[in-house]
Motif scaffolding. Structure first.
Motif, mmCIF file in Angstrom:
data_model
loop_
_atom_site.group_PDB
_atom_site.id
_atom_site.type_symbol
_atom_site.label_atom_id
_atom_site.label_comp_id
_atom_site.label_asym_id
_atom_site.label_seq_id
_atom_site.Cartn_x
_atom_site.Cartn_y
_atom_site.Cartn_z
ATOM 1 N N PHE A 84 1.935 -24.277 54.400
ATOM 2 C CA PHE A 84 3.276 -23.917 53.945
ATOM 3 C C PHE A 84 3.857 -22.864 54.878
ATOM 4 N N LEU A 85 5.076 -23.105 55.357
ATOM 5 C CA LEU A 85 5.733 -22.156 56.248
ATOM 6 C C LEU A 85 6.750 -21.334 55.467
ATOM 7 N N GLY A 86 6.519 -20.040 55.418
ATOM 8 C CA GLY A 86 7.397 -19.140 54.684
ATOM 9 C C GLY A 86 8.345 -18.381 55.590
ATOM 10 N N SER A 87 8.488 -17.075 55.335
ATOM 11 C CA SER A 87 9.438 -16.263 56.096
ATOM 12 C C SER A 87 9.095 -14.792 55.922
ATOM 13 N N SER A 88 9.443 -13.990 56.913
ATOM 14 C CA SER A 88 9.186 -12.552 56.831
ATOM 15 C C SER A 88 10.057 -11.870 55.782
ATOM 16 N N CYS A 89 11.091 -12.560 55.278
ATOM 17 C CA CYS A 89 11.966 -11.952 54.281
ATOM 18 C C CYS A 89 11.282 -11.830 52.919
ATOM 19 N N ILE A 90 10.058 -12.319 52.789
ATOM 20 C CA ILE A 90 9.318 -12.171 51.526
ATOM 21 C C ILE A 90 8.961 -10.711 51.251
ATOM 22 N N TYR A 91 8.989 -9.873 52.280
ATOM 23 C CA TYR A 91 8.559 -8.490 52.111
ATOM 24 C C TYR A 91 9.708 -7.595 51.637
ATOM 25 N N PRO A 92 9.381 -6.494 50.948
ATOM 26 C CA PRO A 92 10.426 -5.587 50.446
ATOM 27 C C PRO A 92 11.321 -5.058 51.554
ATOM 28 N N LYS A 93 12.561 -4.750 51.193
ATOM 29 C CA LYS A 93 13.540 -4.255 52.166
ATOM 30 C C LYS A 93 13.027 -3.016 52.893
ATOM 31 N N HIS A 94 12.367 -2.131 52.170
ATOM 32 C CA HIS A 94 11.898 -0.882 52.773
ATOM 33 C C HIS A 94 10.380 -0.857 52.917
ATOM 34 N N ALA A 95 9.805 -2.018 53.192
ATOM 35 C CA ALA A 95 8.357 -2.084 53.401
ATOM 36 C C ALA A 95 7.971 -1.254 54.617
ATOM 37 N N GLU A 96 6.815 -0.642 54.543
ATOM 38 C CA GLU A 96 6.317 0.136 55.676
ATOM 39 C C GLU A 96 6.208 -0.766 56.900
ATOM 40 N N GLN A 97 6.641 -0.233 58.054
ATOM 41 C CA GLN A 97 6.615 -0.999 59.288
ATOM 42 C C GLN A 97 5.424 -0.605 60.153
ATOM 43 N N PRO A 98 4.808 -1.560 60.840
ATOM 44 C CA PRO A 98 5.005 -2.999 60.706
ATOM 45 C C PRO A 98 4.507 -3.508 59.360
ATOM 46 N N MET A 99 5.078 -4.630 58.919
ATOM 47 C CA MET A 99 4.814 -5.141 57.579
ATOM 48 C C MET A 99 3.479 -5.882 57.516
ATOM 49 N N ARG A 100 2.618 -5.421 56.641
ATOM 50 C CA ARG A 100 1.321 -6.047 56.440
ATOM 51 C C ARG A 100 1.408 -7.076 55.314
ATOM 52 N N GLU A 101 0.494 -8.016 55.309
ATOM 53 C CA GLU A 101 0.461 -9.028 54.256
ATOM 54 C C GLU A 101 0.360 -8.398 52.872
ATOM 55 N N GLU A 102 -0.293 -7.249 52.788
ATOM 56 C CA GLU A 102 -0.479 -6.575 51.496
ATOM 57 C C GLU A 102 0.821 -6.038 50.903
ATOM 58 N N ALA A 103 1.897 -6.006 51.693
ATOM 59 C CA ALA A 103 3.172 -5.463 51.211
ATOM 60 C C ALA A 103 3.894 -6.410 50.247
ATOM 61 N N LEU A 104 3.436 -7.650 50.154
ATOM 62 C CA LEU A 104 4.084 -8.622 49.270
ATOM 63 C C LEU A 104 4.142 -8.112 47.831
ATOM 64 N N LEU A 105 5.329 -8.207 47.216
ATOM 65 C CA LEU A 105 5.562 -7.841 45.814
ATOM 66 C C LEU A 105 5.320 -6.358 45.522
ATOM 67 N N THR A 106 5.529 -5.508 46.515
ATOM 68 C CA THR A 106 5.357 -4.069 46.292
ATOM 69 C C THR A 106 6.683 -3.317 46.236
ATOM 70 N N GLY A 107 7.813 -4.011 46.313
ATOM 71 C CA GLY A 107 9.096 -3.324 46.281
ATOM 72 C C GLY A 107 10.266 -4.287 46.160
ATOM 73 N N VAL A 108 11.477 -3.738 46.166
ATOM 74 C CA VAL A 108 12.713 -4.514 46.009
ATOM 75 C C VAL A 108 13.021 -5.272 47.296
ATOM 76 N N LEU A 109 13.466 -6.515 47.154
ATOM 77 C CA LEU A 109 13.794 -7.351 48.308
ATOM 78 C C LEU A 109 15.171 -6.996 48.861
ATOM 79 N N GLU A 110 15.431 -7.413 50.105
ATOM 80 C CA GLU A 110 16.757 -7.277 50.695
ATOM 81 C C GLU A 110 17.744 -8.142 49.898
ATOM 82 N N PRO A 111 18.805 -7.555 49.318
ATOM 83 C CA PRO A 111 19.717 -8.302 48.441
ATOM 84 C C PRO A 111 20.383 -9.501 49.104
ATOM 85 N N THR A 112 20.673 -9.413 50.412
ATOM 86 C CA THR A 112 21.421 -10.494 51.057
ATOM 87 C C THR A 112 20.661 -11.806 51.129
#
Length: 325
Positions: free
Chosen positions: A107-135
């Motif tokens: 399955f091919l996803g997208s980097s937009c799955i991570y929270p808007k203010h995820a720590e950079q660079p974004m690790r796989e563990e960041a999934l579902l840890t914060g609010v997404l980019e509204p756009t």
């Protein structure tokens, strides 16, 4: 590495940028049983049609590259289409794969799955840890659902359904609409047309300050096949039962201003660049942490300048027939 060149491989979304690159890669390797279906031949939003297709084709592997995609403008204007169509496509294909006893799916996803203010660079563990980019939240939620579907079928039915999360992609066969496309194809077209008209100015949405990472689609295809062909033991050793997705990127980024300046150079545009700060910037920075993929034996090989030059040349050679809607 697990490779059987005689297996029947279905590439969903073969007409798009990513799907067509995966088909090219599979053919180059020597796969001889690649299955594709156009929109006219198979409506991926139709559950019954998808199930009948899988039953008749007896598929061994699936690359799920089909999706409704677009840039900030398209995500803002068509949120209902983005969440509905992407949810339906992935649900229909993943479930039909299971019902038809397809053991391997990517399955091919997208980097937009991570929270808007995820720590950079974004690790796989960041999934579902914060609010997404509204756009692009509707699209992101659909892609998160796809990851969780793969995880769920793996847990309940012991399937081998894997997920890769690419950074921003670009390359041949992209959508080059000036408003509904992603930033690179939109800018490539804008600069090309400015050069053709002799314009003295090109306007770019936003401040130019956000930082983005870009991956050529041929590198993405290479990474996808690499991950799909990994032995299950090697793959699972570098993932976790509840963290099955893997980031795909270059590990480096640049500002939108730097990107625009590079495209101006590639297109030989000599006028001025103007940044329209009334337009949204989106996420301040998006950079993927890609150590997990490197540990699995793959890293990007196409530089941004090389990739942009090749992509611009492709656009110039195909400008009449490119996708622009």
């Amino acid at each position: 590495m697990n490779r059987d060149l005689n297996q029947k491989v279905f590439v969903a979304g073969h007409g798009g940028m990513v799907g067509s690159a995966i088909v090219r890669k599979l053919k180059a390797i020597g796969y001889s049983n690649i299955i594709t279906a156009s929109r006219a031949e198979l409506n991926l939003l139709d559950q019954q049609a998808v199930q009948q297709f899988f039953t008749s084709q007896q598929i061994d592997q699936v690359y799920l590259a089909a999706a409704k995609v677009g840039g900030i403008h398209a995500n803002n204007v068509y949120p209902a289409e983005f969440i509905y169509e992407n949810l339906m496509i992935e649900a229909n294909i993943i479930h039909a794969s299971h019902q038809s006893d397809v053991q391997k799916l990517l399955f091919l996803g997208s980097s937009c799955i991570y929270p808007k203010h995820a720590e950079q660079p974004m690790r796989e563990e960041a999934l579902l840890t914060g609010v997404l980019e509204p756009t692009n939240e509707p699209y992101a939620i659909a892609k998160i659902a796809g990851i969780k579907m793969c995880e769920s079928y793996n847990r309940q039915y012991d399937r081998d359904y894997r997920s890769v999360m690419p950074t921003n992609l670009y390359g041949p066969h992209d959508n080059y609409h000036p408003e509904n496309s992603h930033v690179i194809p939109a800018l490539l077209r804008r600069f090309h047309e400015a050069v053709q008209r002799g314009d003295e100015e090109v306007v770019i949405w936003g401040s130019g300050k956000p930082m983005r990472e870009f991956l050529h689609v041929d590198d993405m295809a290479s990474a996808s096949v690499h991950v799909m062909e990994l032995d299950e033991k090697a793959y699972r050793a570098n993932t976790q039962p509840m963290l099955s997705h893997i980031n795909v990127g270059t590990g480096t980024d640049c500002t939108i201003r730097e990107l625009a300046e590079t495209i101006a150079s590639v297109s030989k545009f000599t006028g001025r660049l103007t940044f329209d700060v009334t337009k949204p910037d989106g996420t301040p920075r998006k950079l993927m942490e890609v150590s997990r993929l490197k540990a699995l034996g793959w890293e990007a090989s196409i530089s941004l300048s090389e990739g942009l030059s090749d992509t611009y040349q492709w656009y110039e050679n195909n400008v009449v027939g490119v996708r622009s809607k």
